[in-house]
Write a protein that holds these residues in place. Structure first.
Motif, PDB file in Angstrom:
ATOM      1  N   LEU A 242       0.818  -1.189   0.000  1.00 55.43           N
ATOM      2  CA  LEU A 242       0.000   0.000   0.000  1.00 55.43           C
ATOM      3  C   LEU A 242       0.861   1.252   0.000  1.00 55.43           C
ATOM      4  CD1 LEU A 242      -2.223  -1.147   2.975  1.00 55.43           C
ATOM      5  CD2 LEU A 242      -2.461  -1.743   0.580  1.00 55.43           C
ATOM      6  N   SER A 243       0.486   2.259  -0.787  1.00 53.33           N
ATOM      7  CA  SER A 243       1.172   3.541  -0.764  1.00 53.33           C
ATOM      8  C   SER A 243       0.199   4.594  -0.302  1.00 53.33           C
ATOM      9  CB  SER A 243       1.698   3.887  -2.160  1.00 53.33           C
ATOM     10  OG  SER A 243       2.262   5.157  -2.163  1.00 53.33           O
ATOM     11  N   LEU A 244       0.503   5.273   0.824  1.00 57.94           N
ATOM     12  CA  LEU A 244      -0.446   6.194   1.422  1.00 57.94           C
ATOM     13  C   LEU A 244       0.175   7.565   1.646  1.00 57.94           C
ATOM     14  CD1 LEU A 244      -2.171   3.793   3.895  1.00 57.94           C
ATOM     15  CD2 LEU A 244      -3.120   4.738   1.833  1.00 57.94           C
ATOM     16  N   THR A 245       0.783   8.139   0.646  1.00 55.59           N
ATOM     17  CA  THR A 245       1.418   9.436   0.814  1.00 55.59           C
ATOM     18  C   THR A 245       0.402  10.537   1.045  1.00 55.59           C
ATOM     19  OG1 THR A 245       1.407   9.685  -1.597  1.00 55.59           O
ATOM     20  CG2 THR A 245       3.395   8.801  -0.589  1.00 55.59           C
ATOM     21  N   ALA A 246      -0.882  10.254   0.762  1.00 57.06           N
ATOM     22  CA  ALA A 246      -1.900  11.273   1.001  1.00 57.06           C
ATOM     23  C   ALA A 246      -2.176  11.433   2.485  1.00 57.06           C
ATOM     24  CB  ALA A 246      -3.193  10.901   0.272  1.00 57.06           C
TER      25      ALA A 246
ATOM     26  N   GLY B   2      -2.884  -1.732  11.505  1.00 58.28           N
ATOM     27  CA  GLY B   2      -1.616  -1.711  10.788  1.00 58.28           C
ATOM     28  C   GLY B   2      -1.756  -1.265   9.351  1.00 58.28           C
ATOM     29  N   MET B   3      -2.911  -1.547   8.743  1.00 56.61           N
ATOM     30  CA  MET B   3      -3.140  -1.110   7.371  1.00 56.61           C
ATOM     31  C   MET B   3      -3.291   0.404   7.272  1.00 56.61           C
ATOM     32  SD  MET B   3      -5.792  -3.895   5.814  1.00 56.61           S
ATOM     33  CE  MET B   3      -5.286  -5.579   5.465  1.00 56.61           C
ATOM     34  N   TYR B   4      -3.720   1.036   8.347  1.00 57.64           N
ATOM     35  CA  TYR B   4      -3.961   2.472   8.312  1.00 57.64           C
ATOM     36  C   TYR B   4      -2.650   3.229   8.045  1.00 57.64           C
ATOM     37  CZ  TYR B   4      -5.127   7.203   9.702  1.00 57.64           C
ATOM     38  OH  TYR B   4      -5.297   8.562   9.710  1.00 57.64           O
ATOM     39  N   GLY B   5      -2.612   3.936   6.944  1.00 56.20           N
ATOM     40  CA  GLY B   5      -1.454   4.742   6.614  1.00 56.20           C
ATOM     41  C   GLY B   5      -0.229   3.975   6.194  1.00 56.20           C
ATOM     42  N   ALA B   6      -0.351   2.680   5.914  1.00 56.67           N
ATOM     43  CA  ALA B   6       0.824   1.880   5.578  1.00 56.67           C
ATOM     44  C   ALA B   6       1.241   2.075   4.128  1.00 56.67           C
ATOM     45  CB  ALA B   6       0.549   0.405   5.831  1.00 56.67           C
ATOM     46  N   ASP B   7       2.543   2.068   3.873  1.00 54.05           N
ATOM     47  CA  ASP B   7       3.064   2.033   2.516  1.00 54.05           C
ATOM     48  C   ASP B   7       3.091   0.612   1.982  1.00 54.05           C
ATOM     49  OD1 ASP B   7       3.788   4.567   1.390  1.00 54.05           O
ATOM     50  OD2 ASP B   7       5.207   4.781   3.030  1.00 54.05           O
ATOM     51  N   ALA B   8       3.102  -0.359   2.868  1.00 58.05           N
ATOM     52  CA  ALA B   8       3.078  -1.759   2.446  1.00 58.05           C
ATOM     53  C   ALA B   8       2.547  -2.615   3.573  1.00 58.05           C
ATOM     54  CB  ALA B   8       4.485  -2.230   2.061  1.00 58.05           C
TER      55      ALA B   8
ATOM     56  N   ASN C 138     -17.342  -7.035  12.021  1.00 61.76           N
ATOM     57  CA  ASN C 138     -18.330  -6.808  13.084  1.00 61.76           C
ATOM     58  C   ASN C 138     -19.636  -6.230  12.540  1.00 61.76           C
ATOM     59  OD1 ASN C 138     -16.609  -7.684  15.116  1.00 61.76           O
ATOM     60  ND2 ASN C 138     -15.763  -5.649  15.458  1.00 61.76           N
ATOM     61  N   GLY C 139     -19.987  -6.617  11.321  1.00 62.38           N
ATOM     62  CA  GLY C 139     -21.221  -6.121  10.725  1.00 62.38           C
ATOM     63  C   GLY C 139     -21.106  -4.737  10.134  1.00 62.38           C
ATOM     64  N   GLN C 140     -19.957  -4.083  10.278  1.00 61.34           N
ATOM     65  CA  GLN C 140     -19.749  -2.740   9.740  1.00 61.34           C
ATOM     66  C   GLN C 140     -19.029  -2.835   8.399  1.00 61.34           C
ATOM     67  OE1 GLN C 140     -21.001   0.070  11.463  1.00 61.34           O
ATOM     68  NE2 GLN C 140     -21.921  -1.634  12.549  1.00 61.34           N
ATOM     69  N   THR C 141     -19.487  -2.068   7.408  1.00 57.79           N
ATOM     70  CA  THR C 141     -18.900  -2.075   6.070  1.00 57.79           C
ATOM     71  C   THR C 141     -18.191  -0.744   5.822  1.00 57.79           C
ATOM     72  OG1 THR C 141     -20.671  -3.530   5.301  1.00 57.79           O
ATOM     73  CG2 THR C 141     -19.380  -2.393   3.624  1.00 57.79           C
ATOM     74  N   PHE C 142     -16.957  -0.823   5.342  1.00 56.01           N
ATOM     75  CA  PHE C 142     -16.175   0.396   5.136  1.00 56.01           C
ATOM     76  C   PHE C 142     -15.076   0.124   4.113  1.00 56.01           C
ATOM     77  CE2 PHE C 142     -14.631  -2.074   8.678  1.00 56.01           C
ATOM     78  CZ  PHE C 142     -13.271  -2.185   8.463  1.00 56.01           C
ATOM     79  N   TYR C 143     -14.534   1.200   3.538  1.00 54.32           N
ATOM     80  CA  TYR C 143     -13.416   1.087   2.604  1.00 54.32           C
ATOM     81  C   TYR C 143     -12.112   0.974   3.390  1.00 54.32           C
ATOM     82  CZ  TYR C 143     -16.417   2.426  -1.308  1.00 54.32           C
ATOM     83  OH  TYR C 143     -17.401   2.464  -2.262  1.00 54.32           O
ATOM     84  N   LEU C 144     -11.192   0.194   2.876  1.00 50.44           N
ATOM     85  CA  LEU C 144      -9.863   0.158   3.475  1.00 50.44           C
ATOM     86  C   LEU C 144      -9.187   1.513   3.255  1.00 50.44           C
ATOM     87  CD1 LEU C 144      -8.724  -3.406   2.423  1.00 50.44           C
ATOM     88  CD2 LEU C 144      -9.343  -2.642   4.711  1.00 50.44           C
ATOM     89  N   PRO C 145      -8.380   1.952   4.204  1.00 48.64           N
ATOM     90  CA  PRO C 145      -7.849   3.338   4.165  1.00 48.64           C
ATOM     91  C   PRO C 145      -6.662   3.494   3.231  1.00 48.64           C
ATOM     92  CG  PRO C 145      -7.035   2.230   6.104  1.00 48.64           C
ATOM     93  CD  PRO C 145      -7.982   1.266   5.448  1.00 48.64           C
ATOM     94  N   PHE C 146      -6.894   3.218   1.945  1.00 50.06           N
ATOM     95  CA  PHE C 146      -5.830   3.268   0.953  1.00 50.06           C
ATOM     96  C   PHE C 146      -5.931   4.530   0.094  1.00 50.06           C
ATOM     97  CE2 PHE C 146      -5.203  -0.659   2.537  1.00 50.06           C
ATOM     98  CZ  PHE C 146      -5.715  -1.774   1.886  1.00 50.06           C
ATOM     99  N   LYS C 147      -4.821   4.920  -0.557  1.00 51.54           N
ATOM    100  CA  LYS C 147      -4.861   5.960  -1.567  1.00 51.54           C
ATOM    101  C   LYS C 147      -5.015   5.319  -2.941  1.00 51.54           C
ATOM    102  CE  LYS C 147      -1.389   7.529  -3.618  1.00 51.54           C
ATOM    103  NZ  LYS C 147      -0.208   8.283  -4.100  1.00 51.54           N
ATOM    104  N   GLU C 148      -5.297   6.124  -3.941  1.00 51.18           N
ATOM    105  CA  GLU C 148      -5.425   5.620  -5.305  1.00 51.18           C
ATOM    106  C   GLU C 148      -4.099   5.026  -5.781  1.00 51.18           C
ATOM    107  OE1 GLU C 148      -7.954   5.442  -7.522  1.00 51.18           O
ATOM    108  OE2 GLU C 148      -9.359   6.073  -5.956  1.00 51.18           O
ATOM    109  N   GLY C 149      -4.169   3.915  -6.508  1.00 49.57           N
ATOM    110  CA  GLY C 149      -3.006   3.351  -7.177  1.00 49.57           C
ATOM    111  C   GLY C 149      -2.128   2.453  -6.344  1.00 49.57           C
ATOM    112  N   ILE C 150      -2.591   2.050  -5.136  1.00 43.16           N
ATOM    113  CA  ILE C 150      -1.750   1.176  -4.312  1.00 43.16           C
ATOM    114  C   ILE C 150      -1.587  -0.188  -4.975  1.00 43.16           C
ATOM    115  CG2 ILE C 150      -2.499   2.303  -2.182  1.00 43.16           C
ATOM    116  CD1 ILE C 150      -4.165  -0.300  -1.712  1.00 43.16           C
ATOM    117  N   PRO C 151      -0.444  -0.855  -4.797  1.00 41.02           N
ATOM    118  CA  PRO C 151      -0.305  -2.236  -5.249  1.00 41.02           C
ATOM    119  C   PRO C 151      -0.676  -3.218  -4.141  1.00 41.02           C
ATOM    120  CG  PRO C 151       1.850  -1.235  -4.889  1.00 41.02           C
ATOM    121  CD  PRO C 151       0.822  -0.218  -4.513  1.00 41.02           C
ATOM    122  N   VAL C 152      -1.370  -4.273  -4.519  1.00 32.99           N
ATOM    123  CA  VAL C 152      -1.710  -5.376  -3.613  1.00 32.99           C
ATOM    124  C   VAL C 152      -1.147  -6.659  -4.220  1.00 32.99           C
ATOM    125  CG1 VAL C 152      -3.589  -6.766  -2.671  1.00 32.99           C
ATOM    126  CG2 VAL C 152      -3.815  -4.291  -2.788  1.00 32.99           C
TER     127      VAL C 152
END
Length: 442
Positions: A14-18, A73-79, A123-137
């Motif tokens: 993940l790349s999260l420079t934003a 850990g995914m929050y704000g991660a570059d990878a 937990n029954g809650q639906t949300f987007y993962l906190p990624f920026k556009e163009g991240i590699p998975v």
């Protein structure tokens, strides 16, 4: 809910420079169920390589790889490097190369991170993962991610890849998956590949065929062991993009975005201590045992009085899942005397939920693993295994007295067949949260 038998080693980059640069890091998650030293060793090797090259890395292994820790850990991660199992809903795959139906998930040590269309559900809650556009998975050896589970290719590999990838591509990520060993794609990037296209050209299997499904281009060779969905120009972050992990910021995101889902009643437990004369309260402590202590729903309060003025101090502590909670209040007065009060509270509608998580054959002995993933104990039930089309012929069954919530029991019985069907609570005597996930074929 189940996880694929093939080990999932999913490397999510993940790349999260934003987001604030102080939150940029690489997260590595491996062996969440503590059942694969291979996943652990491969992830540790990648972690060591990245750290030696100057990357900031956060590592979560085995029991530490919880749903909450992974999401934080995914929050704000570059990878993010995930090496675990791939999950699927009970009944959505036959384990023998049949059709695979969504949702699919990443498996944590204490639960699942489910795909929900372009988002995820926890937990029954639906949300987007906190990624920026163009991240590699990048997914390695992942059940379903390339259309394979163990030695079986699913009947609908393109559709399966499409649905598995959406939880990442829905947040703008580039998705790459392979079943080949060695984390080759990551080392290609570290050794100079500028984008996915160049890294793909260096790999053992070069993906060169594409199919359009539901308006999305899925890159996968016929019967191939690699897949790609996204922009071939996507890149891997450099070491200079990573900085130390900001746990406080991640915790705040988790608390505000990954909210608990509880719709049951909210009981209140009152603890009242009365001190007469000059005796006064000096200190108190509060403890609660709960099935899921990270979330919120029970409100607890206690009152302190001097016998005449009824002075009141109210404190609340909350949790968020159906279940039985034991709460206690310990008070110490000015003379050092200690008193304790306890109460048990029922929250919502606690029910057991039995699933067969696996089987293992050793000679003429069959081992059956049954888990209670519900919020109440399951009592007095039989688990039956049989061969063929009829459960009343060629069968064995084993009795279980009590299986507490979260616990797993290993059942053992004589069984001379190599295949069969297992059903927990065969006679349907246990009132469960779900009555449709008790059967497993092997």
């Amino acid at each position: 809910m189940r996880y694929g038998k093939l080990m999932l080693a999913a490397f999510i980059i993940l790349s999260l420079t934003a987001l604030p640069l102080s939150e940029a890091h690489i997260l590595i998650v491996a062996d969440s169920l503590s059942d694969s030293s291979c996943m652990y060793d491969e992830a540790k090797k990648v972690a060591t390589t990245l750290k030696n090259r100057g990357y900031q890395v956060v590592e979560l292994y085995k029991g530490n790889a919880t749903v909450k820790n992974i999401l934080k850990g995914m929050y704000g991660a570059d990878a993010v490097i995930y090496a675990g199992h791939g999950g699927y809903m009970s009944g959505n795959y036959d384990c023998r190369g049949g059709y695979a139906s969504p949702p699919f998930s990443l498996v944590a040590s204490d639960g699942y991170i489910w795909g929900a269309g372009d988002m995820v559900q926890v937990n029954g809650q639906t949300f987007y993962l906190p990624f920026k556009e163009g991240i590699p998975v990048i997914l390695l050896h992942a059940c379903f991610s390339t259309g394979w589970v163990e030695d079986y290719e699913v009947k609908n590999p393109i559709e399966t890849i499409y649905h598995f990838s959406r939880m990442f591509t829905g947040s703008g990520a580039n998705y790459y998956a392979t079943a080949w060993d060695g984390a080759e794609i990551i080392y290609d990037f570290l050794n100079g590949s500028r984008n996915f296209y160049e890294a793909n050209q260096k790999n053992f299997e070069v993906i060169n065929k594409s199919t359009v499904y539901n308006g999305t281009t899925i890159w996968r060779n016929d019967h191939g062991y690699a897949a790609f969905v996204g922009d071939w120009n996507g890149t891997f972050p450099g070491a200079s993009n990573t900085t130390p992990y900001d746990d406080a910021a991640a915790e705040e995101w988790y608390r505000t975005k990954v909210k608990p889902n509880f719709t049951g009643s909210k009981p209140v437990a009152d603890f009242t201590y009365t001190y007469c004369g000059s005796t006064s309260l000096r200190a108190f402590t509060f403890r609660s045992t709960a099935y899921d202590p990270d979330n919120d729903t029970i409100t607890l309060k206690w009152n302190f009085g001097d016998g005449s003025t009824a002075a009141c101090e109210e404190v609340t502590h909350t949790y968020a899942r159906d279940g039985y909670y034991t709460v206690s209040l310990t008070a110490t007065d000015s003379n050092g005397l200690i008193s304790v009060k306890k109460k048990t509270i029922t929250v919502g509608n606690p029910k057991p939920d039995l699933v067969v998580t696996g089987t293992r054959k050793s000679g003429s002995t069959l081992y059956i693993y049954v888990k209670n993933q519900g919020t109440a104990a399951a009592r007095n039930f039989y688990t039956r295994v049989w061969y063929g089309s009829y459960s009343t012929k060629n069968y064995k069954q084993v009795y279980t007295g009590t299986l507490n919530p979260g616990a797993t029991v290993t059942l053992k019985t004589y069984y001379r067949y190599s295949r069969g069907t297992v059903k927990a609570d065969y006679y349907n005597k246990v009132s469960e949260k779900s009555e449709t996930n008790n059967i497993r074929k092997f």
